[in-house]
Design an enzyme around this catalytic site. Structure first.
Site, PDB file in Angstrom:
ATOM      1  N   LYS A  11      10.949   4.686   2.718  1.00  0.00           N
ATOM      2  CA  LYS A  11      11.247   3.824   3.867  1.00  0.00           C
ATOM      3  C   LYS A  11      12.692   4.063   4.337  1.00  0.00           C
ATOM      4  CE  LYS A  11       8.510   0.181   1.710  1.00  0.00           C
ATOM      5  NZ  LYS A  11       8.356  -1.287   1.577  1.00  0.00           N
ATOM      6  N   TYR A  51       0.257  -1.565   7.941  1.00  0.00           N
ATOM      7  CA  TYR A  51       0.415  -2.820   7.208  1.00  0.00           C
ATOM      8  C   TYR A  51      -0.562  -3.894   7.710  1.00  0.00           C
ATOM      9  CZ  TYR A  51       4.759  -1.232   4.907  1.00  0.00           C
ATOM     10  OH  TYR A  51       5.693  -0.579   4.132  1.00  0.00           O
ATOM     11  N   ASN A 114      12.880  -2.369  -0.692  1.00  0.00           N
ATOM     12  CA  ASN A 114      12.409  -1.771  -1.949  1.00  0.00           C
ATOM     13  C   ASN A 114      12.117  -0.266  -1.833  1.00  0.00           C
ATOM     14  OD1 ASN A 114      10.019  -1.895  -0.574  1.00  0.00           O
ATOM     15  ND2 ASN A 114       8.986  -3.288  -1.989  1.00  0.00           N
ATOM     16  N   HIS A 117       7.020   3.139  -0.306  1.00  0.00           N
ATOM     17  CA  HIS A 117       5.637   2.653  -0.225  1.00  0.00           C
ATOM     18  C   HIS A 117       4.726   3.593  -1.002  1.00  0.00           C
ATOM     19  CE1 HIS A 117       1.768   1.391   1.445  1.00  0.00           C
ATOM     20  NE2 HIS A 117       1.504   2.682   1.488  1.00  0.00           N
ATOM     21  N   GLU A 128      -4.652   5.563   4.738  1.00  0.00           N
ATOM     22  CA  GLU A 128      -3.248   5.840   5.058  1.00  0.00           C
ATOM     23  C   GLU A 128      -3.020   7.330   5.304  1.00  0.00           C
ATOM     24  OE1 GLU A 128      -1.187   3.909   1.818  1.00  0.00           O
ATOM     25  OE2 GLU A 128      -1.763   1.926   2.548  1.00  0.00           O
TER      26      GLU A 128
HETATM   27  P1  IDP Z   1       3.698  -3.002  -1.924  1.00  0.00           P
HETATM   28  O1  IDP Z   1       4.644  -2.236  -1.031  1.00  0.00           O
HETATM   29  O2  IDP Z   1       4.214  -3.089  -3.335  1.00  0.00           O
HETATM   30  O3  IDP Z   1       2.276  -2.505  -1.850  1.00  0.00           O
HETATM   31  P2  IDP Z   1       2.842  -5.224  -0.239  1.00  0.00           P
HETATM   32  O4  IDP Z   1       2.430  -6.565  -0.742  1.00  0.00           O
HETATM   33  O5  IDP Z   1       1.784  -4.314   0.277  1.00  0.00           O
HETATM   34  O6  IDP Z   1       3.699  -4.527  -1.401  1.00  0.00           O
HETATM   35  O7  IDP Z   1       3.931  -5.477   0.888  1.00  0.00           O
HETATM   36  C1  IDP Z   1       4.384  -4.394   1.684  1.00  0.00           C
HETATM   37  C2  IDP Z   1       5.879  -4.483   1.791  1.00  0.00           C
HETATM   38  O8  IDP Z   1       6.233  -5.686   2.449  1.00  0.00           O
HETATM   39  C3  IDP Z   1       6.618  -4.541   0.451  1.00  0.00           C
HETATM   40  O9  IDP Z   1       6.852  -3.267  -0.107  1.00  0.00           O
HETATM   41  C4  IDP Z   1       7.901  -5.221   0.830  1.00  0.00           C
HETATM   42  O10 IDP Z   1       8.847  -4.314   1.369  1.00  0.00           O
HETATM   43  C5  IDP Z   1       7.449  -6.176   1.919  1.00  0.00           C
HETATM   44  N1  IDP Z   1       7.216  -7.511   1.367  1.00  0.00           N
HETATM   45  C6  IDP Z   1       6.201  -7.910   0.581  1.00  0.00           C
HETATM   46  N2  IDP Z   1       6.309  -9.195   0.225  1.00  0.00           N
HETATM   47  C7  IDP Z   1       7.435  -9.632   0.819  1.00  0.00           C
HETATM   48  C8  IDP Z   1       8.100 -10.894   0.848  1.00  0.00           C
HETATM   49  O11 IDP Z   1       7.675 -11.893   0.234  1.00  0.00           O
HETATM   50  N3  IDP Z   1       9.257 -10.952   1.578  1.00  0.00           N
HETATM   51  C9  IDP Z   1       9.764  -9.880   2.241  1.00  0.00           C
HETATM   52  N4  IDP Z   1       9.157  -8.674   2.247  1.00  0.00           N
HETATM   53  C10 IDP Z   1       8.022  -8.558   1.543  1.00  0.00           C
HETATM   54 MG    MG Z   2       0.924  -2.544  -0.287  1.00  0.00          MG
END
Ligand code: IDP
Ligand code: MG
Length: 150
Positions: A11, A51, A114, A117, A128
């Site tokens: 990202k 997403y 983070n 992805h 994807e």
């Molecule tokens: P993942 O990336 O570990 O699969 P997902 O639940 O699919 O996690 O969420 C996609 C992305 O959305 C996460 O990587 C993170 O950057 C963001 N995200 C998820 N939950 C939160 C939250 O509670 N607050 C802010 N950003 C979030």
């Molecule tokens: Mg995810």
């Protein structure tokens, strides 16, 4: 199944922090094979599709806004169990819950920064890869495979 494929994306935070090489090195050294890669700016419509499952979450708009704010590096990696193993290599969604040794655990702190992805299932990997690599991926023989797989 050694030809399983997963979609991995560095990202904008990972790109800005110059972690692309580190991330590629980890997947390469593990033995996985890179079969597609491009640097690009992802626009809103692409990210809203990518997403799509998260539409309705409070962080959705901020997520799409941030991931479209700068270049990303989109990749497809191939190998045995690579979807699940890729997720393990990434760590938990929340970096503070990620173990040291994982990418998020080693390089990030906040959940919305983070850095990477990874597809979470065979179904999402297929969707994807089709979404991000409409041109397809590269099929190539890696000479090392006989030293990676028995
Ligand atoms: P993942 O990336 O570990 O699969 P997902 O639940 O699919 O996690 O969420 C996609 C992305 O959305 C996460 O990587 C993170 O950057 C963001 N995200 C998820 N939950 C939160 C939250 O509670 N607050 C802010 N950003 C979030
Ligand atoms: Mg995810």
């Amino acid at each position: 199944m050694t030809h399983e494929k997963t979609f991995i994306m560095v990202k904008p935070d990972g790109v800005q922090r110059k972690l692309v090489g580190e991330i590629i090195a980890r997947f390469e050294k593990r033995g996985f094979k890179l079969v597609a890669m491009k640097m690009m700016k992802a626009d809103g419509p692409l990210l809203e599709q990518h997403y799509g499952d998260l539409k309705g979450k409070a962080f959705f708009a901020g997520l799409v806004n941030f991931v479209s704010s700068g270049p990303v590096v989109a990749m497809v990696w191939e190998g045995k169990d690579v979807i699940k193993q890729g997720r393990v290599m990434l760590g938990e969604t929340n970096p503070l819950a990620s173990l040291p040794g994982s990418i998020r655990g080693d390089f990030s702190i906040d959940i919305g920064r983070n850095i990477i992805h990874g597809s979470d299932s065979a179904d999402s990997a297929a969707k994807e890869i089709a979404l991000w690599f409409k041109e397809g991926v590269v099929s190539w023989d890696c000479g090392e495979d006989k030293y990676i797989y028995e």
